[in-house]
Design an enzyme around this catalytic site. Sequence first.
Site, mmCIF file in Angstrom:
data_model
loop_
_atom_site.group_PDB
_atom_site.id
_atom_site.type_symbol
_atom_site.label_atom_id
_atom_site.label_comp_id
_atom_site.label_asym_id
_atom_site.label_seq_id
_atom_site.Cartn_x
_atom_site.Cartn_y
_atom_site.Cartn_z
ATOM 1 C CB CYS A 1 33.690 33.717 31.162
ATOM 2 S SG CYS A 1 32.558 34.945 31.848
ATOM 3 C CB CYS A 2 38.180 34.185 34.035
ATOM 4 S SG CYS A 2 37.179 33.482 35.368
ATOM 5 C CB CYS B 1 31.475 36.631 38.998
ATOM 6 S SG CYS B 1 32.634 37.700 38.145
ATOM 7 C CB CYS C 1 31.703 31.986 39.303
ATOM 8 S SG CYS C 1 31.289 32.029 37.562
ATOM 9 C CB CYS D 1 39.846 34.117 38.038
ATOM 10 S SG CYS D 1 40.952 35.297 38.805
HETATM 11 S S1 SF4 Z 1 34.124 34.384 37.726
HETATM 12 FE FE1 SF4 Z 1 32.488 33.521 36.414
HETATM 13 S S2 SF4 Z 1 31.256 35.255 35.644
HETATM 14 FE FE2 SF4 Z 1 33.174 36.066 36.541
HETATM 15 S S3 SF4 Z 1 34.522 36.308 34.826
HETATM 16 FE FE3 SF4 Z 1 34.976 34.251 35.678
HETATM 17 S S4 SF4 Z 1 33.603 32.779 34.643
HETATM 18 FE FE4 SF4 Z 1 32.885 34.890 34.177
#
Ligand code: SF4
Length: 256
Positions: free
Chosen positions: A121-122, A204, A207, A232
Amino acid sequence: MTSASLENRASALNKQLESLDLGDRLALVSGLEGKVVFTTSLGIEDQVITAAIGSANLGIEVSTLETGRLFSETVALVDETEETYGILIKRFYPEQDDIDAFAAKYGMNGFYDSVEARHACCGARKVKPLARALEGASFWITGLRRGQSGNRADTPFAEADLDRGLIKINPLADWGIETIRAHVERQAIPVNPLHARGYPSIGCEPCTRAIKPGESERAGRWWWENDEKRECGLHVPETAASAIPQSNSLSSSIAR
Ligand code: SF4
């Protein structure tokens, strides 16, 4: 530039920057040959840097990663900061194909289920957009500080980023959080209201949580993971970028 010469240049710059104050550090870098990009998360450190860039009208490009999962307070602060300093903050967004590929494989909030999914996701929402923000840059300014976590305790003022072929500049490396707070108050720099609600480090929304007394500044980031060195992928690029699910539509862009 070869890896060795990039490292030699970073080492020399690191020594030069050490004895300077924040304004002179930024002015020195902005005067070097090559594109200079500052990426801001709108966190308190980054607001200090943005204020210094805007107030001195330095020729440094200011960019932010609009991940699509930010707090509304953070999004609002982008506009407020632009107005306060009369600058443009360039927004970089994730690609829809990457979001779709992630959701198909893990589910939209699948980042809670495994470190692999979280890195993916990151990778999609941050690391790939960061690569676009840094295209053509010779210098990348960040708000990293030694006091933020054990993982950042050795942060230098300048370091070679061999993966990206540029020099990373950390002009607040030696600033403590109390110095940052005092500076913000003195200069009336706009900051995210979440800081006052127990969020020293803000990423985010799904998170990030407020920290408890005695916890480290970044303890509220990806708090469900045990690894004390969790990041991240922006500052450890191989971790996240390689974890994005591959699909026909995005394999070529990942390879860049
Ligand atoms: S901080 Fe969380 S929502 Fe944001 S990109 Fe990373 S995993 Fe995804």
